[in-house]
Design a protein around this motif. Structure first.
Motif, PDB file in Angstrom:
ATOM      1  N   ILE A 106       0.866  -1.177   0.000  1.00  0.00           N
ATOM      2  CA  ILE A 106       0.000   0.000   0.000  1.00  0.00           C
ATOM      3  C   ILE A 106       0.902   1.226   0.000  1.00  0.00           C
ATOM      4  CG2 ILE A 106      -1.833   1.239   1.221  1.00  0.00           C
ATOM      5  CD1 ILE A 106      -2.286  -1.622   2.616  1.00  0.00           C
ATOM      6  N   SER A 107       0.797   2.039  -1.029  1.00  0.00           N
ATOM      7  CA  SER A 107       1.683   3.186  -1.182  1.00  0.00           C
ATOM      8  C   SER A 107       0.893   4.482  -1.040  1.00  0.00           C
ATOM      9  CB  SER A 107       2.358   3.136  -2.555  1.00  0.00           C
ATOM     10  OG  SER A 107       3.130   4.284  -2.764  1.00  0.00           O
ATOM     11  N   ASN A 108       1.377   5.385  -0.172  1.00  0.00           N
ATOM     12  CA  ASN A 108       0.734   6.687   0.020  1.00  0.00           C
ATOM     13  C   ASN A 108       1.440   7.801  -0.754  1.00  0.00           C
ATOM     14  OD1 ASN A 108      -1.394   6.053   2.017  1.00  0.00           O
ATOM     15  ND2 ASN A 108       0.346   5.392   3.228  1.00  0.00           N
ATOM     16  N   LEU A 109       2.717   7.618  -1.029  1.00  0.00           N
ATOM     17  CA  LEU A 109       3.501   8.599  -1.783  1.00  0.00           C
ATOM     18  C   LEU A 109       4.491   7.867  -2.686  1.00  0.00           C
ATOM     19  CD1 LEU A 109       4.277  11.177   1.063  1.00  0.00           C
ATOM     20  CD2 LEU A 109       2.798  11.589  -0.900  1.00  0.00           C
ATOM     21  N   VAL A 110       4.972   8.531  -3.702  1.00  0.00           N
ATOM     22  CA  VAL A 110       5.945   7.976  -4.659  1.00  0.00           C
ATOM     23  C   VAL A 110       5.495   6.588  -5.119  1.00  0.00           C
ATOM     24  CG1 VAL A 110       8.417   7.838  -5.136  1.00  0.00           C
ATOM     25  CG2 VAL A 110       7.654   9.095  -3.134  1.00  0.00           C
ATOM     26  N   GLY A 111       4.237   6.532  -5.566  1.00  0.00           N
ATOM     27  CA  GLY A 111       3.618   5.238  -5.887  1.00  0.00           C
ATOM     28  C   GLY A 111       4.160   4.536  -7.101  1.00  0.00           C
ATOM     29  N   ILE A 160       3.339  -9.138  -6.537  1.00  0.00           N
ATOM     30  CA  ILE A 160       2.630  -8.392  -5.497  1.00  0.00           C
ATOM     31  C   ILE A 160       1.447  -7.610  -6.075  1.00  0.00           C
ATOM     32  CG2 ILE A 160       4.616  -8.087  -3.959  1.00  0.00           C
ATOM     33  CD1 ILE A 160       4.908  -5.254  -5.134  1.00  0.00           C
ATOM     34  N   THR A 161       0.496  -7.330  -5.186  1.00  0.00           N
ATOM     35  CA  THR A 161      -0.620  -6.450  -5.506  1.00  0.00           C
ATOM     36  C   THR A 161      -0.284  -5.052  -4.986  1.00  0.00           C
ATOM     37  OG1 THR A 161      -2.262  -8.215  -5.416  1.00  0.00           O
ATOM     38  CG2 THR A 161      -3.063  -5.969  -5.021  1.00  0.00           C
ATOM     39  N   VAL A 162      -0.497  -4.046  -5.792  1.00  0.00           N
ATOM     40  CA  VAL A 162      -0.178  -2.662  -5.393  1.00  0.00           C
ATOM     41  C   VAL A 162      -1.448  -1.827  -5.316  1.00  0.00           C
ATOM     42  CG1 VAL A 162       1.011  -0.534  -6.020  1.00  0.00           C
ATOM     43  CG2 VAL A 162       2.144  -2.744  -6.370  1.00  0.00           C
ATOM     44  N   ILE A 163      -1.664  -1.226  -4.145  1.00  0.00           N
ATOM     45  CA  ILE A 163      -2.755  -0.273  -3.950  1.00  0.00           C
ATOM     46  C   ILE A 163      -2.132   1.101  -3.733  1.00  0.00           C
ATOM     47  CG2 ILE A 163      -4.702   0.410  -2.493  1.00  0.00           C
ATOM     48  CD1 ILE A 163      -5.059  -2.538  -1.749  1.00  0.00           C
ATOM     49  N   ASN A 164      -2.459   2.047  -4.593  1.00  0.00           N
ATOM     50  CA  ASN A 164      -1.930   3.404  -4.474  1.00  0.00           C
ATOM     51  C   ASN A 164      -2.977   4.328  -3.875  1.00  0.00           C
ATOM     52  OD1 ASN A 164       0.837   4.057  -5.357  1.00  0.00           O
ATOM     53  ND2 ASN A 164       0.232   2.923  -7.188  1.00  0.00           N
ATOM     54  N   SER A 165      -2.651   4.904  -2.722  1.00  0.00           N
ATOM     55  CA  SER A 165      -3.512   5.898  -2.095  1.00  0.00           C
ATOM     56  C   SER A 165      -3.024   7.279  -2.510  1.00  0.00           C
ATOM     57  CB  SER A 165      -3.475   5.744  -0.573  1.00  0.00           C
ATOM     58  OG  SER A 165      -4.292   6.707   0.046  1.00  0.00           O
ATOM     59  N   ILE A 166      -3.868   8.024  -3.211  1.00  0.00           N
ATOM     60  CA  ILE A 166      -3.485   9.339  -3.737  1.00  0.00           C
ATOM     61  C   ILE A 166      -3.765  10.386  -2.665  1.00  0.00           C
ATOM     62  CG2 ILE A 166      -3.700  10.929  -5.668  1.00  0.00           C
ATOM     63  CD1 ILE A 166      -2.803   8.054  -6.380  1.00  0.00           C
ATOM     64  N   GLN A 167      -2.704  10.859  -2.015  1.00  0.00           N
ATOM     65  CA  GLN A 167      -2.833  11.812  -0.912  1.00  0.00           C
ATOM     66  C   GLN A 167      -2.768  13.245  -1.439  1.00  0.00           C
ATOM     67  OE1 GLN A 167      -3.200  10.840   2.585  1.00  0.00           O
ATOM     68  NE2 GLN A 167      -3.759   9.003   1.461  1.00  0.00           N
ATOM     69  N   PHE A 179      -6.723   2.038  -6.820  1.00  0.00           N
ATOM     70  CA  PHE A 179      -6.414   3.383  -6.341  1.00  0.00           C
ATOM     71  C   PHE A 179      -7.394   3.776  -5.245  1.00  0.00           C
ATOM     72  CE2 PHE A 179      -4.949   3.311 -10.732  1.00  0.00           C
ATOM     73  CZ  PHE A 179      -3.691   3.891 -10.639  1.00  0.00           C
ATOM     74  N   ILE A 180      -6.890   4.533  -4.268  1.00  0.00           N
ATOM     75  CA  ILE A 180      -7.755   5.154  -3.269  1.00  0.00           C
ATOM     76  C   ILE A 180      -7.592   6.664  -3.399  1.00  0.00           C
ATOM     77  CG2 ILE A 180      -8.157   5.499  -0.793  1.00  0.00           C
ATOM     78  CD1 ILE A 180      -7.116   2.657  -0.364  1.00  0.00           C
ATOM     79  N   THR A 181      -8.692   7.381  -3.474  1.00  0.00           N
ATOM     80  CA  THR A 181      -8.642   8.845  -3.521  1.00  0.00           C
ATOM     81  C   THR A 181      -9.386   9.412  -2.323  1.00  0.00           C
ATOM     82  OG1 THR A 181     -10.677   9.116  -4.815  1.00  0.00           O
ATOM     83  CG2 THR A 181      -8.616   8.774  -6.038  1.00  0.00           C
ATOM     84  N   MET A 182      -9.108  10.693  -2.030  1.00  0.00           N
ATOM     85  CA  MET A 182      -9.767  11.352  -0.901  1.00  0.00           C
ATOM     86  C   MET A 182     -10.934  12.226  -1.334  1.00  0.00           C
ATOM     87  SD  MET A 182      -6.696  12.305   1.735  1.00  0.00           S
ATOM     88  CE  MET A 182      -5.774  13.359   0.617  1.00  0.00           C
ATOM     89  N   SER A 183     -11.143  12.349  -2.640  1.00  0.00           N
ATOM     90  CA  SER A 183     -12.298  13.109  -3.118  1.00  0.00           C
ATOM     91  C   SER A 183     -12.771  12.524  -4.446  1.00  0.00           C
ATOM     92  CB  SER A 183     -11.947  14.593  -3.299  1.00  0.00           C
ATOM     93  OG  SER A 183     -11.130  14.773  -4.442  1.00  0.00           O
ATOM     94  N   ASN A 184     -14.037  12.770  -4.742  1.00  0.00           N
ATOM     95  CA  ASN A 184     -14.592  12.298  -6.013  1.00  0.00           C
ATOM     96  C   ASN A 184     -13.991  13.039  -7.201  1.00  0.00           C
ATOM     97  OD1 ASN A 184     -16.467  10.271  -5.117  1.00  0.00           O
ATOM     98  ND2 ASN A 184     -17.738  11.906  -4.299  1.00  0.00           N
ATOM     99  N   LEU A 185     -13.580  14.297  -6.978  1.00  0.00           N
ATOM    100  CA  LEU A 185     -12.967  15.067  -8.058  1.00  0.00           C
ATOM    101  C   LEU A 185     -11.671  14.421  -8.530  1.00  0.00           C
ATOM    102  CD1 LEU A 185     -13.356  17.730  -9.692  1.00  0.00           C
ATOM    103  CD2 LEU A 185     -11.742  18.770  -8.101  1.00  0.00           C
ATOM    104  N   THR A 186     -10.846  13.951  -7.580  1.00  0.00           N
ATOM    105  CA  THR A 186      -9.606  13.253  -7.936  1.00  0.00           C
ATOM    106  C   THR A 186      -9.920  11.950  -8.671  1.00  0.00           C
ATOM    107  OG1 THR A 186      -8.478  14.182  -6.021  1.00  0.00           O
ATOM    108  CG2 THR A 186      -7.465  12.268  -7.036  1.00  0.00           C
ATOM    109  N   LYS A 187     -10.931  11.261  -8.196  1.00  0.00           N
ATOM    110  CA  LYS A 187     -11.342  10.012  -8.852  1.00  0.00           C
ATOM    111  C   LYS A 187     -11.713  10.264 -10.303  1.00  0.00           C
ATOM    112  CE  LYS A 187     -14.761   6.285  -8.478  1.00  0.00           C
ATOM    113  NZ  LYS A 187     -15.805   5.662  -7.622  1.00  0.00           N
ATOM    114  N   GLU A 188     -12.524  11.278 -10.555  1.00  0.00           N
ATOM    115  CA  GLU A 188     -12.943  11.577 -11.924  1.00  0.00           C
ATOM    116  C   GLU A 188     -11.766  12.054 -12.771  1.00  0.00           C
ATOM    117  OE1 GLU A 188     -15.881  10.795 -13.116  1.00  0.00           O
ATOM    118  OE2 GLU A 188     -16.416  10.050 -11.113  1.00  0.00           O
TER     119      GLU A 188
END
Length: 295
Positions: free
Chosen positions: A22-27, A39-46, A69-78
Motif C-alpha cells: 500500500i503506497s501513500n507517496l511515490v507510488g 505483489i498487488t499494489v494499492i496506491n492511495s493518492i494523498q 487506487f484510493i482517492t480522498m475526493s470524487n474530483l480526484t477520482k474523476e
C-alpha cells in the motif's frame, strides 16, 4: 534519494514476500517493482495531483500498473478516469481516518499565559501552513473589511508557519490591520481551535481539508471558500457551514457579518448537521471497513 532506495525496497519485497503493498507517496516505485514480482499494489493518492509533462508521463507508464487506487475526493477520482483512462472499478474514494479521541483530549489543554489575553475577546481562527494554497492575504483582507464595517472587537488568529510569514507580517503592518495575530507553528492547535468562535478556511484548494473536519468534530462553526476538491463535496452553505466565493474578500466579510448575526439555535443546527453527516465519515472504523472491502 528516491531512485537510490529502489533496490532496498526490492530487497525487502523479495525477503518478506508481501501479498500487498500500500503506497501513500511515490507510488510509481512499487509499480516498478511489481513488474518483477507478483505483489498487488494499492496506491492511495494523498492530495489532488498536479501534472507537468514529465510527471504525467511517469503516471501513464507506471501508475497504470496499479491494481487499485484510493482517492480522498470524487474530483480526484474523476480526474484519474478522464486523464488516464483508469477504469472506475479500480478507484475507490475513502475518507482519511483523521478523527480520534486524541483531538478531543488535546482540545482540553490550557492556553499558555502569553496567549490568554487574546481569548478575552471573541476569536476567529485559521490553521495551516503559510503558503499560497491557504490564501491568507484574502483572509486578512476580508477580516479587515469586516472589522471596518461592523466595528467588532474580535481577534483573528492564524496558526502555522511557512515561506510567506514575513510577507504576511509586513502586509498586516503596512495596512494597519488590527486584531490579527500570527501564532506560528503550534504542536497542539486544537486547544486554540476549541476555544474559537469560528474556524475560517480561505484555501485555493483542499483535499479534502482536514482542519475543516477537525473543527466540525470540535463543534466549531465553519466558513470555507468555494474551492474545488474536498470542500465542494461536503460544505453546504447555511446547512452545515457558511461558504463564500473564492477570490472575493468582500463576500468573505459579508459571510463573517452573517455569522455574527446568526442566532445560537441556527448555529447549533449547522454544527449538528456537520458532525452527524460529515465527521462520522472520517473515523478509523469507517476507513477500515471500506479498506477491508477493497482488500
Amino acid at each position: 534519494i528516491t531512485f537510490a532506495l529502489i533496490p532496498i525496497l526490492f530487497y525487502w519485497v523479495k525477503k518478506k514476500k508481501p501479498d500487498i503493498i500500500i503506497s501513500n507517496l511515490v507510488g510509481y516505485i512499487p509499480n516498478l517493482i511489481k513488474i518483477f514480482t507478483n505483489i498487488t499494489v494499492i496506491n492511495s493518492i494523498q492530495g489532488f495531483p498536479r501534472f507537468n509533462f514529465f510527471r504525467k508521463f511517469i503516471w501513464k507508464i507506471f501508475y497504470a500498473n496499479s491494481d487499485h487506487f484510493i482517492t480522498m475526493s470524487n474530483l480526484t477520482k474523476e480526474m484519474l478516469i478522464e486523464n488516464f483512462n483508469f477504469s472506475r472499478e479500480r478507484i475507490t474514494k475513502i475518507d482519511n481516518p483523521i478523527i480520534s479521541r486524541k483531538i478531543l483530549n488535546h482540545s482540553k489543554d490550557l492556553i499558555e499565559n502569553q496567549y490568554k489575553l487574546l481569548f478575552e475577546k471573541d476569536v476567529f481562527c485559521s490553521i495551516g501552513r503559510l503558503t499560497r494554497q491557504k490564501n491568507y492575504f484574502e483572509l486578512i483582507d476580508g477580516f479587515n473589511i469586516f472589522l471596518k464595517k461592523t466595528n467588532k472587537d474580535i481577534n483573528l488568529l492564524i496558526i502555522g508557519d511557512g515561506e510567506l510569514k514575513n510577507e504576511l507580517l509586513e502586509y498586516i503592518d503596512k495596512n494597519n490591520i488590527p486584531n490579527c495575530y500570527l501564532l506560528g507553528f503550534q504542536s497542539n492547535p486544537f486547544k486554540y481551535l476549541k476555544k474559537s468562535k469560528l474556524f475560517i478556511s480561505t484555501s485555493l484548494w483542499e483535499e479534502p481539508g482536514h482542519t475543516l473536519i477537525e473543527a466540525g468534530f470540535l463543534n466549531v462553526p465553519i466558513i470555507s471558500s468555494s474551492c474545488p476538491n474536498g470542500p465542494r463535496e461536503f460544505i453546504k452553505d447555511n446547512l452545515n457551514s457558511f461558504k463564500y466565493n473564492l477570490g472575493n474578500s468582500l463576500n468573505l466579510a459579508e459571510k463573517l457579518e452573517k455569522f455574527c448575526k446568526t442566532d445560537e439555535k441556527d448555529l447549533f443546527k449547522m454544527k449538528v448537521n456537520f458532525k452527524k453527516k460529515i465527521v462520522k465519515q472520517f473515523t478509523k472504523y469507517r476507513f477500515s471497513k471500506r479498506f477491508k472491502e477493497i482488500v
